[in-house]
Enzyme design. Structure first.
Site, short mmCIF file in Angstrom:
data_model
loop_
_atom_site.label_atom_id
_atom_site.label_comp_id
_atom_site.label_asym_id
_atom_site.label_seq_id
_atom_site.Cartn_x
_atom_site.Cartn_y
_atom_site.Cartn_z
N ASN A 248 0.87 -1.17 0.00
CA ASN A 248 0.00 0.00 0.00
C ASN A 248 0.91 1.23 0.00
O ASN A 248 1.39 1.66 1.05
CB ASN A 248 -0.89 -0.05 1.25
N ARG B 221 -2.56 -2.00 -3.44
CA ARG B 221 -3.77 -1.21 -3.22
C ARG B 221 -3.70 -0.01 -4.16
O ARG B 221 -2.70 0.73 -4.18
CB ARG B 221 -3.81 -0.72 -1.78
N HIS C 254 -12.79 2.97 0.27
CA HIS C 254 -12.80 1.92 1.32
C HIS C 254 -13.53 0.67 0.85
O HIS C 254 -14.03 -0.10 1.67
CB HIS C 254 -13.50 2.41 2.62
N ARG D 40 -11.10 15.69 7.84
CA ARG D 40 -11.99 16.12 6.74
C ARG D 40 -13.36 16.50 7.28
O ARG D 40 -13.90 15.81 8.15
CB ARG D 40 -12.17 14.99 5.72
N GLU E 135 -8.29 -5.50 5.11
CA GLU E 135 -8.14 -5.16 3.69
C GLU E 135 -6.96 -5.91 3.07
O GLU E 135 -7.02 -6.32 1.91
CB GLU E 135 -7.92 -3.65 3.56
#
Ligand code: ADP
Length: 396
Positions: free
Chosen positions: A7, A90, A179, A239, A383
Site C-alpha cells: 500500500n 492497493r 474503502h 476532513r 483489507e
C-alpha cells in the site's frame, strides 16, 4: 503461497507478506517519511520487531530496504524474493474502468494513469509502487486492487450528482466511493454472521482517520458516503465531510483562500481536528472531553450524529436493515461512538446491549441483544487479506 501486499502512499509505504490460503501473516511493516528527513522502517514478524533508521529518498529505496529486511538480517522470513509468488497493490481510484481486481499489464497502467486527475493525492504513489516493484522483481505477477471497485454496482440513482447530465458523460463527474475493500470484507463477514441470509441488507460503518459508510444489498454496494473524492460524507479525522458547497465561497472570502487552499482546509484542517481544536486522534479527544473540554464533546456528538443520520438514510435506501456493522480504528475500539450512534435507533429494530458494547475484544462480535431484530456487529476489517486473496485468485 506467499503474496506481498503493498500500500504505497505519497510519503509512507505499508506492506505485509501473507499466505492467502492460511491467512498467516509472515511479516508486516511500514516505511515512514519517504523522501523526508528522519525516514525509518518498522518491520515485524511473528517473534521479532525491528526498526531501521535509514534515509530512503525514493519509493524504490524504501521497497528495496523492505525486500532486504524480508530476506536477510535478524527478522528475515524468506531466503529470497523468488519465494514471493505475486504482489497485490492497493490502488485508490479505479474510476469506471475497474469493477474488480485485475492483473497489471500495460493497458491497466495506462488506465490508472488516465485516472490521475481524479485522485491526484493517491494514485500517483500507488502507480509508483507498481512500477518500482516491476523494476525490482521483474517477471512477478502484479495485481491491482481498487478502493472504488466494490462500489461500481451503485445504480445511477445513488451515484449521480444532480448537476447537468453532461458533466457525468463528458467528465465522469459522479460518486465513486472508497474503502471498497473494507466494505466488501466486513459486509461479507456480516452476511456469514447472519447465517448466510439469502436476501441481506447490511450497513457498514468504516470509521478510521478517513471514514465512510456503505449500504450493501445482497452483497452488493448500492450507496456509499464518499464521493468523487474522499472528502464527502461523514465527519473524519481532518476532513469536514458534507458541507454546503456555497459555504466554500463564503470561507474563501472570509479567509482570503484560493480554491486549492479552501479544499485543503476542508481535507486537512477540519473534521475532528478542526472542531475539537485538540487533535485528529479520537483517543485524545475522548480524554479532553472527559476533562470537560466542550469543543471535544461537540466533536464527538457531531461525528456520532452525522453517522446516525447516514444510517437512517441508508436503511431507507435499502428498504430495511438486518445488520449495522462497525469497523476500523474508531469503529472497532471506540465503544462511546458506537453507543451514541445507536442511541434511539429502537425504531429501526435495534436493541443495543451496553454490556456487550463495553467489553473489549479483537474478535468479530454482536453488540446488540440476542433478541434484537436488527443486529449490531463489530467486525475487525482486513483489507490486506482481501488484497492477498484477490491476488491469489488471479494468479492461480
Ligand atoms: P486509518 O484510516 O489511518 O487506517 P485507523 O483505522 O487506524 O485509521 O483509525 C484511526 C482512528 O482510530 C484514530 O482516530 C484513533 O484515535 C482511533 N482509535 C484507535 N484505537 C482507539 C481506541 N482504543 N479508542 C478510541 N479510538 C481509537
Amino acid at each position: 503461497m506467499k503474496i506481498f501486499v503493498l500500500n504505497a502512499g505519497s510519503s509512507s509505504l505499508k506492506y505485509q507478506l501473507i499466505d492467502p490460503l492460511t491467512k498467516d501473516i509472515l511479516a508486516v511493516g511500514i516505511c515512514e517519511r519517504i523522501g523526508i528527513d528522519g525516514s525509518f522502517l518498522s518491520h515485524k514478524t511473528r517473534d521479532k520487531q525491528i526498526k531501521i533508521e535509514q534515509a530512503f529518498p525514493t519509493h524504490k529505496d524504501a521497497i528495496d530496504l523492505v525486500l532486504k529486511s524480508l530476506t536477510s538480517g535478524e527478522a528475515k522470513v524468506i531466503d529470497s524474493v523468488n519465494e514471493i509468488d505475486a504482489i497485490g497493490h492497493r490502488v485508490v481510484h479505479g474510476g469506471e474502468y475497474f469493477d474488480k481486481s485485475v492483473l497489471v499489464n500495460d493497458k491497466v497502467i495506462e488506465q490508472i494513469e488516465e485516472l490521475l486527475p481524479l485522485a491526484p493525492l493517491h494514485n500517483p504513489a500507488n502507480l509508483m509502487g507498481i512500477k518500482v516493484v516491476q523494476e525490482l522483481m521483474p517477471g512477478k505477477p502484479n495485481v491491482a486492487v481498487f478502493d472504488t471497485a466494490f462500489h461500481q454496482t451503485m445504480p445511477p440513482k445513488t451515484f449521480l450528482y444532480a448537476t447537468p447530465y453532461e458533466d457525468y458523460e463528458d467528465f465522469k463527474l459522479r460518486k465513486y466511493g472508497f474503502h471498497g475493500t473494507s466494505h466488501y470484507y466486513v459486509s461479507n463477514e456480516a452476511i456469514k454472521m447472519l447465517g448466510n441470509k439469502k436476501e441481506s441488507k447490511v450497513i457498514v460503518c468504516h470509521l478510521g482517520n478517513g471514514s465512510s459508510i456503505c449500504a450493501v444489498k445482497n452483497g452488493k454496494s448500492i450507496d456509499t458516503s464518499m464521493g468523487l473524492t474522499p472528502l464527502e460524507g461523514l465527519v473524519m479525522g481532518t476532513r469536514s465531510g458534507d458541507i454546503d458547497p456555497a459555504a466554500i465561497e463564503y470561507l474563501m472570502q472570509k479567509k482570503g483562500f484560493d480554491i486549492g487552499e479552501a479544499i485543503n482546509y476542508l481535507n486537512k484542517k477540519s473534521g475532528l481536528l478542526g472542531v475539537s481544536g485538540v487533535s485528529s486522534d479520537l483517543r485524545e479527544i475522548l480524554e479532553a472531553s472527559d476533562a470537560g473540554n466542550k469543543r471535544a464533546k461537540d466533536a464527538i456528538d457531531l461525528v456520532s450524529t452525522r453517522l446516525k443520520k447516514y444510517i437512517c438514510a441508508y436503511a431507507g435506501v435499502l428498504g430495511g436493515v438486518d445488520a449495522i456493522c462497525f469497523t476500523a480504528g474508531i469503529g472497532e475500539n471506540a465503544n462511546i461512538i458506537r453507543e451514541k450512534t445507536c442511541e434511539e435507533l429502537e425504531f429501526l429494530g435495534v436493541e443495543f446491549c451496553k454490556n456487550k458494547n463495553d467489553k473489549r475484544s479483537s474478535e468479530a462480535r454482536e453488540i446488540s441483544s440476542s433478541k434484537s431484530k436488527t443486529k449490531v456487529f463489530v467486525i475487525p476489517t482486513n483489507e490486506e487479506f482481501v488484497i492477498a486473496h484477490d491476488t491469489y485468485n488471479l494468479i492461480k
